[in-house]
Design a protein around this motif. Structure first.
Motif, mmCIF file in Angstrom:
data_model
loop_
_atom_site.group_PDB
_atom_site.id
_atom_site.type_symbol
_atom_site.label_atom_id
_atom_site.label_comp_id
_atom_site.label_asym_id
_atom_site.label_seq_id
_atom_site.Cartn_x
_atom_site.Cartn_y
_atom_site.Cartn_z
ATOM 1 N N PHE A 228 7.661 -46.986 42.310
ATOM 2 C CA PHE A 228 7.289 -48.265 41.818
ATOM 3 C C PHE A 228 6.796 -48.935 43.362
ATOM 4 O O PHE A 228 5.817 -49.574 43.299
ATOM 5 C CB PHE A 228 8.490 -48.863 41.596
ATOM 6 N N ASN A 229 7.659 -48.642 44.413
ATOM 7 C CA ASN A 229 7.251 -49.407 45.708
ATOM 8 C C ASN A 229 6.370 -49.016 46.350
ATOM 9 O O ASN A 229 5.383 -50.029 47.199
ATOM 10 C CB ASN A 229 8.389 -49.448 46.385
ATOM 11 N N PHE A 230 5.916 -47.758 46.524
ATOM 12 C CA PHE A 230 4.626 -47.279 47.222
ATOM 13 C C PHE A 230 3.490 -47.209 46.382
ATOM 14 O O PHE A 230 2.413 -47.090 47.232
ATOM 15 C CB PHE A 230 5.123 -46.064 48.112
ATOM 16 N N MET B 14 10.929 -57.671 42.203
ATOM 17 C CA MET B 14 10.225 -57.159 43.225
ATOM 18 C C MET B 14 11.034 -57.300 44.327
ATOM 19 O O MET B 14 11.536 -56.176 45.118
ATOM 20 C CB MET B 14 8.917 -57.875 43.637
ATOM 21 N N ASN C 254 16.413 -52.305 47.003
ATOM 22 C CA ASN C 254 16.957 -50.890 46.880
ATOM 23 C C ASN C 254 16.198 -49.888 47.791
ATOM 24 O O ASN C 254 16.795 -49.028 48.140
ATOM 25 C CB ASN C 254 16.723 -50.713 45.292
ATOM 26 N N THR C 255 14.995 -50.225 47.994
ATOM 27 C CA THR C 255 14.149 -49.121 48.877
ATOM 28 C C THR C 255 14.730 -49.528 50.198
ATOM 29 O O THR C 255 14.945 -48.496 51.021
ATOM 30 C CB THR C 255 12.559 -49.642 48.883
ATOM 31 N N SER D 258 13.773 -54.822 43.934
ATOM 32 C CA SER D 258 13.597 -53.418 44.193
ATOM 33 C C SER D 258 13.397 -52.954 45.511
ATOM 34 O O SER D 258 13.452 -52.019 46.070
ATOM 35 C CB SER D 258 12.133 -53.044 43.223
ATOM 36 N N ARG D 259 12.621 -53.855 46.287
ATOM 37 C CA ARG D 259 12.373 -53.652 47.685
ATOM 38 C C ARG D 259 13.712 -53.607 48.280
ATOM 39 O O ARG D 259 14.112 -52.968 49.333
ATOM 40 C CB ARG D 259 11.424 -54.860 48.350
ATOM 41 N N MET E 167 3.452 -51.107 42.603
ATOM 42 C CA MET E 167 3.523 -52.375 43.112
ATOM 43 C C MET E 167 2.153 -52.789 43.928
ATOM 44 O O MET E 167 1.333 -53.810 43.765
ATOM 45 C CB MET E 167 4.640 -52.933 43.627
ATOM 46 N N LEU F 89 11.963 -45.141 42.321
ATOM 47 C CA LEU F 89 11.922 -46.155 43.238
ATOM 48 C C LEU F 89 10.894 -46.354 44.054
ATOM 49 O O LEU F 89 10.301 -47.230 44.095
ATOM 50 C CB LEU F 89 13.313 -46.234 43.912
ATOM 51 N N TYR F 90 10.600 -45.048 44.657
ATOM 52 C CA TYR F 90 9.491 -45.258 45.612
ATOM 53 C C TYR F 90 8.055 -45.062 45.030
ATOM 54 O O TYR F 90 7.288 -45.613 45.416
ATOM 55 C CB TYR F 90 9.427 -43.885 46.649
#
Length: 190
Positions: free
Chosen positions: A55-57, A164, A170-171, A167-168, A60, A52-53
């Motif tokens: 993908f987001n950090f 997106m 979930n972050t 996903s954010r 993306m 998850l991190y």
């Protein structure tokens, strides 16, 4: 020789588990089913939240900087593989977490927010929401955005935005979820 060993992921993972078993033997601990299930829960959770991190950090924010001719390498190879492990790590985390709560005898108390189990209950509900998002919102939309299923350009763009946003989401939820899980494991009560 070392490069060959470290180039084989299966050998590396197996060696990690062998070292874990050696540590278990050395410590004279008797690992019961709850201990094993907790270990599987934690390692699955590390993979899930780690991806998850990632993908987001990493993925993306980096994608807009990737030259157009290189983007297919990510969207056709890296992202689908990472999303496979992401989905199944989420599933394994939820299943093992539920089994731990049942085996330890606090599932009912956690899901009904009884005193002493509110934190773990909040963490469990957040994890369930996050897993739902992974399987029923993020993954179906990523399949469209990545071209794994047929979709026109507008549908792909909308699907990418939806994936997106969730996903954010979930972050965001991962922070209080991890806080609740860790604090409860340290004996905190709310």
């Amino acid at each position: 020789m070392m490069a060959k060993f470290f180039g084989n992921l299966n050998a590396v993972v197996a060696t990690g588990f062998l070292l874990m078993l050696a540590l278990l033997f050395w410590s004279n601990s008797s690992a019961n089913i709850i201990g094993w299930m907790t270990f599987l829960h934690v390692i699955s959770g590390v993979m899930w939240i780690g991806l998850l991190y990632y993908f987001n950090f990493v993925q993306m924010p980096t994608m807009p900087k990737v030259p157009a001719e290189l983007k297919p390498a990510i969207s056709k190879y890296i992202a689908p593989s990472a999303l496979f492990w992401f989905r199944y790590a989420a599933l394994a985390t939820v299943v093992t977490g539920l089994l731990v709560s049942i085996l330890k005898g606090y599932a009912h108390q956690a899901f009904t927010f009884q005193a002493g189990y509110r934190l773990i209950g909040v963490g469990m509900y957040l994890a369930l929401i996050m897993a739902f998002n992974v399987w029923f919102v993020i993954w179906p939309n990523q399949k469209k955005a990545l071209g794994l299923v047929e979709a026109d350009a507008d549908t792909k763009a909308k699907a990418a935005t939806t994936a997106m946003i969730f996903s954010r989401t979930n972050t965001i939820l991962s922070v209080p979820m991890l806080f609740a899980m860790v604090l409860q494991s340290l004996g905190g009560a709310l």
